[in-house]
Design an enzyme around this catalytic site. Structure first.
Site, PDB file in Angstrom:
ATOM      1  N   GLY A   1      -9.678  47.374  49.294  1.00  0.00           N
ATOM      2  CA  GLY A   1     -10.613  47.042  48.212  1.00  0.00           C
ATOM      3  C   GLY A   1      -9.891  46.408  47.036  1.00  0.00           C
TER       4      GLY A   1
ATOM      5  N   ARG B   1     -18.133  48.291  51.799  1.00  0.00           N
ATOM      6  CA  ARG B   1     -17.952  48.621  50.371  1.00  0.00           C
ATOM      7  C   ARG B   1     -18.609  47.582  49.454  1.00  0.00           C
ATOM      8  NH1 ARG B   1     -11.828  50.371  49.537  1.00  0.00           N
ATOM      9  NH2 ARG B   1     -12.710  51.084  47.546  1.00  0.00           N
TER      10      ARG B   1
ATOM     11  N   SER C   1     -13.584  51.337  36.574  1.00  0.00           N
ATOM     12  CA  SER C   1     -12.894  50.760  37.733  1.00  0.00           C
ATOM     13  C   SER C   1     -11.809  49.789  37.305  1.00  0.00           C
ATOM     14  CB  SER C   1     -13.901  50.048  38.644  1.00  0.00           C
ATOM     15  OG  SER C   1     -13.208  49.251  39.585  1.00  0.00           O
TER      16      SER C   1
ATOM     17  N   ASP D   1      -7.866  58.723  43.284  1.00  0.00           N
ATOM     18  CA  ASP D   1      -7.470  58.722  44.698  1.00  0.00           C
ATOM     19  C   ASP D   1      -6.938  60.080  45.158  1.00  0.00           C
ATOM     20  OD1 ASP D   1      -8.208  56.086  44.992  1.00  0.00           O
ATOM     21  OD2 ASP D   1      -6.217  55.315  44.480  1.00  0.00           O
TER      22      ASP D   1
ATOM     23  N   LYS E   1     -15.275  54.681  48.242  1.00  0.00           N
ATOM     24  CA  LYS E   1     -13.869  54.369  48.523  1.00  0.00           C
ATOM     25  C   LYS E   1     -13.745  53.939  49.994  1.00  0.00           C
ATOM     26  CE  LYS E   1     -12.303  55.066  44.427  1.00  0.00           C
ATOM     27  NZ  LYS E   1     -11.834  53.912  43.668  1.00  0.00           N
TER      28      LYS E   1
ATOM     29  N   ARG F   1     -15.655  59.778  50.439  1.00  0.00           N
ATOM     30  CA  ARG F   1     -14.634  60.832  50.455  1.00  0.00           C
ATOM     31  C   ARG F   1     -15.195  62.218  50.157  1.00  0.00           C
ATOM     32  NH1 ARG F   1      -9.553  57.317  47.911  1.00  0.00           N
ATOM     33  NH2 ARG F   1      -8.902  56.527  49.941  1.00  0.00           N
TER      34      ARG F   1
ATOM     35  N   ARG G   1      -6.252  58.242  53.110  1.00  0.00           N
ATOM     36  CA  ARG G   1      -6.062  59.462  52.311  1.00  0.00           C
ATOM     37  C   ARG G   1      -6.778  60.664  52.932  1.00  0.00           C
ATOM     38  NH1 ARG G   1      -3.054  57.172  48.418  1.00  0.00           N
ATOM     39  NH2 ARG G   1      -3.824  55.216  47.576  1.00  0.00           N
TER      40      ARG G   1
HETATM   41  C1  S3P Z   1      -6.973  50.673  42.245  1.00  0.00           C
HETATM   42  C2  S3P Z   1      -7.997  51.206  41.529  1.00  0.00           C
HETATM   43  C3  S3P Z   1      -8.816  52.338  41.996  1.00  0.00           C
HETATM   44  C4  S3P Z   1      -8.197  53.068  43.179  1.00  0.00           C
HETATM   45  C5  S3P Z   1      -7.608  52.123  44.182  1.00  0.00           C
HETATM   46  C6  S3P Z   1      -6.564  51.237  43.541  1.00  0.00           C
HETATM   47  C7  S3P Z   1      -6.236  49.529  41.682  1.00  0.00           C
HETATM   48  O1  S3P Z   1     -10.088  51.850  42.370  1.00  0.00           O
HETATM   49  O2  S3P Z   1      -9.147  53.889  43.818  1.00  0.00           O
HETATM   50  O3  S3P Z   1      -7.015  52.830  45.243  1.00  0.00           O
HETATM   51  O4  S3P Z   1      -5.136  49.218  42.154  1.00  0.00           O
HETATM   52  O5  S3P Z   1      -6.755  48.916  40.739  1.00  0.00           O
HETATM   53  P1  S3P Z   1     -11.243  51.653  41.259  1.00  0.00           P
HETATM   54  O6  S3P Z   1     -10.599  50.966  40.144  1.00  0.00           O
HETATM   55  O7  S3P Z   1     -12.311  50.840  41.886  1.00  0.00           O
HETATM   56  O8  S3P Z   1     -11.689  53.056  40.931  1.00  0.00           O
END
Ligand code: S3P
Length: 447
Positions: A101, A129, A174, A327, A354, A358, A403
């Site tokens: 993601g 997602r 986020s 996470d 996620k 989760r 995870r």
């Molecule tokens: C991340 C942000 C988080 C996290 C992902 C990595 C990043 O997601 O869950 O594993 O590197 O910016 P969100 O920002 O969508 O919560």
């Protein structure tokens, strides 16, 4: 890519005391960003300690498709010959971001303000997602998105030929969305402003400053107001990627619940936007010493000495802490099962979008291991059974989620009966040396 091959079941058994040093790999978030910002700088960025997990390798491949030269020189040692802000070329084929993601959302951001079209896809997990959270703000710059219903991949982004800067208040906490907007803002003239009510991981802001962008952060009643001046020339950097606190969580939590354990986990980030789990564990009564605090790769880090902690107590985790440990809830819910009393995790509905849902994945797997769970859309409550009290003897479904796989394997190291996962293959996305590292500490893992 994970999820494209055969499932690889794995089993963890009650393990002897864990001991030794757990040197976990480089930070996933920082590794993606080092490659992406390197590709947007003019000249050669050198990276050490890059996480060579599949997610990051997919981002490296994507940066090559956009015209950057990305080369591996040795273990964790990479270079990126960047093409400059606005210098990307249109990829000749679909960009496959695998399970990531972060990869897909950040890359959509960095191409959305150039005059080109790119199509993105990913594995079965990523294709479920939501991407609307990123394409909504990208539309304000002038980009258009054509995806499947519900804003799902595969999705084509038509970049804005004449982008305009944007002022955007994040509707969800986020870092991925924040970073996508900042990356898009790089190639828009004028000032792009992102407002976040709750602070999320700040690696993009730190790295933008390092690469020479003009950015400032104001802390006001609305939260953090981040202002970025568009169309800078980014200067190549030398990036030393620190170890990943989200990966460190697995050996740390394993040592806390496996009787007699005493391990050292060096160089764990204490960045306030990432250390929520460690604060929570200490509040639960975990024996963690934070030794030798220092700075590494621009991040505050410490060496963690972690001992088995048989008297941990369940707590209410403050919901405002969620972004700094987003996470880590899966592995925290395993620790909670081995603590006394209830651990209440509220304000966690983001966990439902996620790599898997989760809340559901942890609830079903822990129930199968004999643990009592309460849940609603935004809450997970684990009824702890005390040290050594979790029956185990179940197989958890991992839903292409690294995870979830690692959390249940840690659970099996301390449960009364073995715990299996139906598929450990996604672990390579973030922690390719997990099996060797954990068995090296004394864990019993079998395929
Ligand atoms: C991340 C942000 C988080 C996290 C992902 C990595 C990043 O997601 O869950 O594993 O590197 O910016 P969100 O920002 O969508 O919560």
């Amino acid at each position: 890519m994970s999820g494209h091959g055969d499932a690889q079941p794995m089993t963890a058994r009650k393990s002897g005391p864990l001991s030794g040093t757990a040197a976990v790999p480089g930070d996933k978030s920082i590794s993606h960003r080092a490659l992406i910002f390197g590709a947007m700088a003019v000249g050669e960025t050198k990276i050490t300690g890059l996480l060579e997990g599949q997610d990051v390798l997919d981002t490296a491949k994507a940066m090559r498709a956009f015209g950057a030269e990305v080369t591996q020189h040795g273990s964790g040692a990479w270079s990126v010959h960047g093409v400059g802000v606005g210098g990307f070329r249109e990829p000749a084929d679909v960009i496959d971001c695998g399970n990531s993601g972060t990869g897909v959302r950040l890359i959509m951001g960095c191409m959305a303000t150039t005059d080109m079209t790119a199509t993105f896809t990913g594995d079965a997990s990523l294709r479920k997602r939501p991407m609307g959270r990123v394409t909504d703000p990208l539309a304000l710059f002038g980009a258009r998105a054509y995806g499947r219903q519900g804003g799902r991949l595969p999705m084509t982004i038509v970049g804005a030929a004449n982008p305009v800067p944007v002022r955007y208040a994040l509707p969800v906490a986020s870092a991925q969305v924040k970073s996508a907007v900042l990356l898009a803002g790089l190639n828009a003239p004028g000032e792009t402003v992102v407002i976040e009510r709750e602070p999320t991981r700040d690696h993009s802001e730190r790295m933008l400053l390092g690469f020479g962008a003009e950015l400032h952060v104001e802390k006001g009643a609305e939260g953090h107001i981040i202002t970025l001046k568009g169309q800078p020339e980014l200067r190549p950097q030398t990036v030393a990627v620190p170890r990943d606190p989200s990966s460190a969580a697995f050996p740390v939590c394993a040592a806390l619940i496996v009787e007699g354990s005493d391990i050292l986990v060096p160089g764990v980030s204490q960045n306030l936007t990432r250390n929520g789990l460690y604060i929570t564990l200490v509040e639960m009564g975990a024996e963690i010493e934070f030794q030798n605090p220092r700075e590494e790769g621009g991040e505050p880090v410490a060496d963690l000495r972690v001992r088995f902690s048989g008297n941990m107590k369940g707590i209410e985790v403050p919901p405002e802490r969620a972004p700094s440990m987003i996470d880590e809830y899966p592995i925290l819910s395993v620790v909670a099962a081995f603590a006394g009393g209830k651990t209440v995790m509220r304000g966690v509905k983001e966990l439902r979008v996620k790599e898997s849902d989760r809340i559901d994945a942890m609830a079903r797997g822990l129930e199968a291991c004999g643990v009592t769970i309460e849940e609603d859309e935004d809450t997970l409550i684990v009824q702890g059974m005390g040290a050594g009290g979790v029956p185990g003897g179940a197989t958890a479904a991992t839903h292409l989620d690294h995870r979830i796989a690692m959390s249940f394997l840690v659970c099996g190291m301390a449960a009364q009966k073995p715990v299996s996962v139906d598929d450990a293959s996604p672990i390579v996305t973030s922690f390719p040396i997990f099996e060797g590292l954990m068995t090296g500490l004394g864990a019993t893992l079998t395929r």
